[in-house]
Write a protein that holds these residues in place. Structure first.
Motif, PDB file in Angstrom:
ATOM      1  N   LEU A   1      32.577  31.589  35.834  1.00 44.74           N
ATOM      2  CA  LEU A   1      31.504  32.486  36.289  1.00 44.74           C
ATOM      3  C   LEU A   1      30.345  32.429  35.287  1.00 44.74           C
ATOM      4  N   PRO A   2      29.281  31.712  35.613  1.00 47.96           N
ATOM      5  CA  PRO A   2      28.130  31.705  34.702  1.00 47.96           C
ATOM      6  C   PRO A   2      27.560  33.115  34.553  1.00 47.96           C
ATOM      7  N   ASP A   3      26.934  33.394  33.416  1.00 48.95           N
ATOM      8  CA  ASP A   3      26.227  34.664  33.236  1.00 48.95           C
ATOM      9  C   ASP A   3      25.043  34.697  34.201  1.00 48.95           C
ATOM     10  N   GLY A   4      24.605  35.893  34.537  1.00 45.10           N
ATOM     11  CA  GLY A   4      23.365  36.038  35.308  1.00 45.10           C
ATOM     12  C   GLY A   4      23.497  35.767  36.785  1.00 45.10           C
ATOM     13  N   GLU A   5      24.735  35.696  37.316  1.00 46.23           N
ATOM     14  CA  GLU A   5      24.902  35.510  38.769  1.00 46.23           C
ATOM     15  C   GLU A   5      24.531  36.805  39.502  1.00 46.23           C
ATOM     16  N   HIS A   6      24.354  36.693  40.810  1.00 50.02           N
ATOM     17  CA  HIS A   6      24.071  37.873  41.637  1.00 50.02           C
ATOM     18  C   HIS A   6      25.285  38.803  41.636  1.00 50.02           C
ATOM     19  N   HIS A   7      25.034  40.106  41.835  1.00 50.81           N
ATOM     20  CA  HIS A   7      26.139  41.075  41.834  1.00 50.81           C
ATOM     21  C   HIS A   7      27.187  40.766  42.902  1.00 50.81           C
ATOM     22  N   ALA A   8      26.769  40.168  44.026  1.00 49.28           N
ATOM     23  CA  ALA A   8      27.757  39.835  45.066  1.00 49.28           C
ATOM     24  C   ALA A   8      28.822  38.908  44.483  1.00 49.28           C
ATOM     25  N   THR A   9      28.398  38.023  43.591  1.00 51.01           N
ATOM     26  CA  THR A   9      29.331  37.093  42.953  1.00 51.01           C
ATOM     27  C   THR A   9      30.074  37.773  41.803  1.00 51.01           C
ATOM     28  N   MET A  10      29.315  38.416  40.924  1.00 50.35           N
ATOM     29  CA  MET A  10      29.952  39.028  39.737  1.00 50.35           C
ATOM     30  C   MET A  10      31.013  40.031  40.152  1.00 50.35           C
ATOM     31  N   ASP A  11      30.669  40.880  41.112  1.00 50.65           N
ATOM     32  CA  ASP A  11      31.607  41.939  41.485  1.00 50.65           C
ATOM     33  C   ASP A  11      32.814  41.388  42.247  1.00 50.65           C
ATOM     34  N   THR A  12      32.596  40.293  42.997  1.00 51.87           N
ATOM     35  CA  THR A  12      33.745  39.662  43.667  1.00 51.87           C
ATOM     36  C   THR A  12      34.684  39.070  42.616  1.00 51.87           C
ATOM     37  N   VAL A  13      34.107  38.417  41.616  1.00 54.98           N
ATOM     38  CA  VAL A  13      34.959  37.825  40.570  1.00 54.98           C
ATOM     39  C   VAL A  13      35.676  38.934  39.787  1.00 54.98           C
ATOM     40  N   MET A  14      35.010  40.079  39.605  1.00 54.42           N
ATOM     41  CA  MET A  14      35.691  41.193  38.919  1.00 54.42           C
ATOM     42  C   MET A  14      36.892  41.671  39.750  1.00 54.42           C
ATOM     43  N   ALA A  15      36.730  41.646  41.071  1.00 57.51           N
ATOM     44  CA  ALA A  15      37.859  42.029  41.944  1.00 57.51           C
ATOM     45  C   ALA A  15      38.993  41.005  41.789  1.00 57.51           C
ATOM     46  N   LEU A  16      38.634  39.727  41.652  1.00 57.59           N
ATOM     47  CA  LEU A  16      39.671  38.706  41.449  1.00 57.59           C
ATOM     48  C   LEU A  16      40.337  38.915  40.080  1.00 57.59           C
ATOM     49  N   ALA A  17      39.535  39.316  39.092  1.00 62.06           N
ATOM     50  CA  ALA A  17      40.089  39.554  37.750  1.00 62.06           C
ATOM     51  C   ALA A  17      41.115  40.687  37.813  1.00 62.06           C
ATOM     52  N   ALA A  18      40.814  41.705  38.625  1.00 64.82           N
ATOM     53  CA  ALA A  18      41.760  42.821  38.760  1.00 64.82           C
ATOM     54  C   ALA A  18      43.061  42.329  39.397  1.00 64.82           C
ATOM     55  N   ALA A  19      42.957  41.201  40.147  1.00 63.11           N
ATOM     56  CA  ALA A  19      44.155  40.655  40.800  1.00 63.11           C
ATOM     57  C   ALA A  19      44.787  39.539  39.944  1.00 63.11           C
ATOM     58  N   GLY A  20      44.304  39.392  38.700  1.00 60.71           N
ATOM     59  CA  GLY A  20      44.968  38.448  37.796  1.00 60.71           C
ATOM     60  C   GLY A  20      44.146  37.246  37.370  1.00 60.71           C
ATOM     61  N   ALA A  21      42.938  37.081  37.906  1.00 59.14           N
ATOM     62  CA  ALA A  21      42.128  35.913  37.502  1.00 59.14           C
ATOM     63  C   ALA A  21      41.625  36.084  36.072  1.00 59.14           C
ATOM     64  N   LEU A  22      41.527  34.975  35.366  1.00 59.20           N
ATOM     65  CA  LEU A  22      40.928  34.983  34.029  1.00 59.20           C
ATOM     66  C   LEU A  22      39.505  34.483  34.175  1.00 59.20           C
ATOM     67  N   VAL A  23      38.543  35.256  33.692  1.00 57.69           N
ATOM     68  CA  VAL A  23      37.138  34.889  33.880  1.00 57.69           C
ATOM     69  C   VAL A  23      36.675  34.033  32.704  1.00 57.69           C
ATOM     70  N   ARG A  24      36.137  32.863  33.044  1.00 53.51           N
ATOM     71  CA  ARG A  24      35.551  32.005  32.012  1.00 53.51           C
ATOM     72  C   ARG A  24      34.035  32.040  32.156  1.00 53.51           C
ATOM     73  N   PRO A  25      33.333  32.728  31.253  1.00 52.73           N
ATOM     74  CA  PRO A  25      31.872  32.808  31.381  1.00 52.73           C
ATOM     75  C   PRO A  25      31.194  31.520  30.903  1.00 52.73           C
ATOM     76  N   VAL A  26      29.979  31.310  31.370  1.00 56.21           N
ATOM     77  CA  VAL A  26      29.145  30.206  30.872  1.00 56.21           C
ATOM     78  C   VAL A  26      27.799  30.828  30.501  1.00 56.21           C
ATOM     79  N   ALA A  27      27.377  30.609  29.248  1.00 52.36           N
ATOM     80  CA  ALA A  27      26.132  31.239  28.779  1.00 52.36           C
ATOM     81  C   ALA A  27      24.929  30.625  29.481  1.00 52.36           C
ATOM     82  N   LEU A  28      23.885  31.438  29.692  1.00 56.88           N
ATOM     83  CA  LEU A  28      22.618  30.915  30.211  1.00 56.88           C
ATOM     84  C   LEU A  28      21.742  30.470  29.050  1.00 56.88           C
ATOM     85  N   THR A  29      20.812  29.564  29.322  1.00 58.07           N
ATOM     86  CA  THR A  29      19.818  29.214  28.297  1.00 58.07           C
ATOM     87  C   THR A  29      18.765  30.337  28.255  1.00 58.07           C
TER      88      THR A  29
END
Ligand SMILES: Cc1ncc(COP(=O)(O)O)c(C=O)c1O
Length: 391
Positions: free
Chosen positions: A93-121
């Motif tokens: 999950l790159p930083d700075g994505e739209h909330h539709a993406t960030m919040d969906t990934v947070m829901a996946l994290a609650a179900a066990g996903a490990l989030v790997r961020p990618v820094a923006l320039t």
């Protein structure tokens, strides 16, 4: 007079889309019904799907119609995760994505996903090398084609190639890019093992003059994606439910219209935007354009007004008849500091001092003039608001 500079939030309905929408709304029949009326609706739907596929560079079977960007993104990310979770647990999950993406990934994290961020320039870009570093062994990755707040364009082809090389399925959020960046699903895909590389791409109709409430998710034939919704067998079972024939017809018409004017319109918007940015800098010498100065959405001017409260600026411009945006999400009516600006290295103070002006099909010089006529006074007062608030 009202001056609308918030086309990235939603842009006016195109006449072609309105006509297609209303005409299709007169057709009686469920496209899944086998009788003549149903088949009439079915023909309209499949004609629209073919046009949408042609515009997005994919096969008609790969077009899954949805209610818009948020649903497309949720369908893709939940579906990809569910079908892969037994094999891998990381989500890129790159930083700075739209909330539709960030919040969906947070829901996946609650179900066990490990989030790997990618820094923006500092310019708001996802660096393909940094993205590639995060990919090995991941269950899935997602990325914006263009950042909806600061307008910076990503190298979607490089991100797609990195995902293909790593054997990871990739979803692209092309909602902000649609109509402004050439988007061919086929051309963006690199040769990859089945089910990996670019497998899904989200768009929303209301960003290009189709009505609010229709969008699409392009899903590669070989993608592994579990359905988010359950019901009938429509749309490969990925989006069951009675299909929205008028919405599909309107989306097809809007895509065709946007395509026919692509070069001319994007050049026109770039010219208007540059005049807007230059004029703001003259009126407010401290103001600074954020994001990539060149490689950015043509209609996007994302400006830092140091020391001013973005919300106050927004209010003062609104009083002057100018509709703009802070670009960031609201919580209970109060704008949050922009997570994109902070991901680019900006302070929280800066992240509260930005405004996004976005131009579109109906924008004219009069819109630019309205901002330039109001901005110096609004800045003086909004900077005062912050000083007063702190004393
Ligand atoms: C980049 C991006 N992704 C997703 C969305 C969500 O789309 P929708 O509002 O159609 O649900 C938006 C909307 O602003 C967007 O700009």
């Amino acid at each position: 007079m009202r001056f609308y500079l918030d086309h990235a939030a939603t842009t006016p309905l195109r006449p072609e889309a309105r006509e297609a929408w209303l005409t299709a709304a007169e057709v009686v029949g469920n496209a899944a019904s086998t009788h003549g009326a149903g088949q009439d609706a079915r023909r309209l739907l499949e004609d629209a799907r073919e046009t949408i596929a042609e515009a997005l560079g994919c096969d008609p079977i790969e077009v899954v119609l949805t209610s818009g960007g948020t649903e497309s993104i949720n369908t893709a990310l939940h579906g990809m995760w569910t079908s892969r979770a037994a094999d891998a647990d990381a989500v890129v999950l790159p930083d700075g994505e739209h909330h539709a993406t960030m919040d969906t990934v947070m829901a996946l994290a609650a179900a066990g996903a490990l989030v790997r961020p990618v820094a923006l320039t500092a310019l708001g870009r996802i660096e393909p090398a940094a993205f590639a570093d995060a990919l090995p062994g991941a269950a899935l990755a997602t990325a914006l084609v263009a950042n909806n707040e600061v307008g910076t364009l990503n190298d979607a082809r490089a991100l797609s190639a990195a995902a293909a090389a790593a054997g990871v399925p990739l979803h692209l959020d092309a909602v902000a890019a649609l109509g402004h960046v050439p988007l061919s699903f086929r051309e963006l895909r690199s040769v990859a093992a089945a089910g990996t590389g670019l497998v899904a791409m989200s768009i929303a109709g209301h960003k290009i003059g189709a009505p609010v409430g229709v969008g699409a998710l392009v899903v590669a034939r070989t993608a592994r994606m579990a359905p988010l919704l359950h019901g009938g067998a429509q749309q490969r079972g990925l989006r069951p439910g009675t299909q929205d024939v008028p919405g599909a017809a309107a989306l097809a018409a809007a895509l065709m219209a946007a395509r026919s004017e692509f070069d001319v319109e994007n050049a026109r918007l770039t010219g208007l935007r540059d005049r807007l940015v230059d004029g703001i800098r003259t009126a407010v010498p401290a103001a600074r354009l954020l994001g990539d100065p060149v490689d950015r959405l043509p209609g996007n001017a994302h400006i830092l007004f140091p020391g001013a409260v973005g919300e106050s600026l927004l209010f003062l411009l609104d009083v002057a008849g100018v509709a703009a945006s802070t670009g960031s999400a609201c919580q209970a009516g109060v704008a949050e500091p922009s997570h994109v600006v902070m991901a680019m290295g900006g302070s929280e103070r800066d992240a509260r001092s930005v405004l996004r002006f976005t131009l579109g099909r109906t924008s004219t010089d009069a819109d630019v003039d309205a901002v330039l006529g109001a901005i110096a006074d609004a800045y003086a007062r909004a900077s005062g608001a912050r000083s007063a608030g702190r004393s």
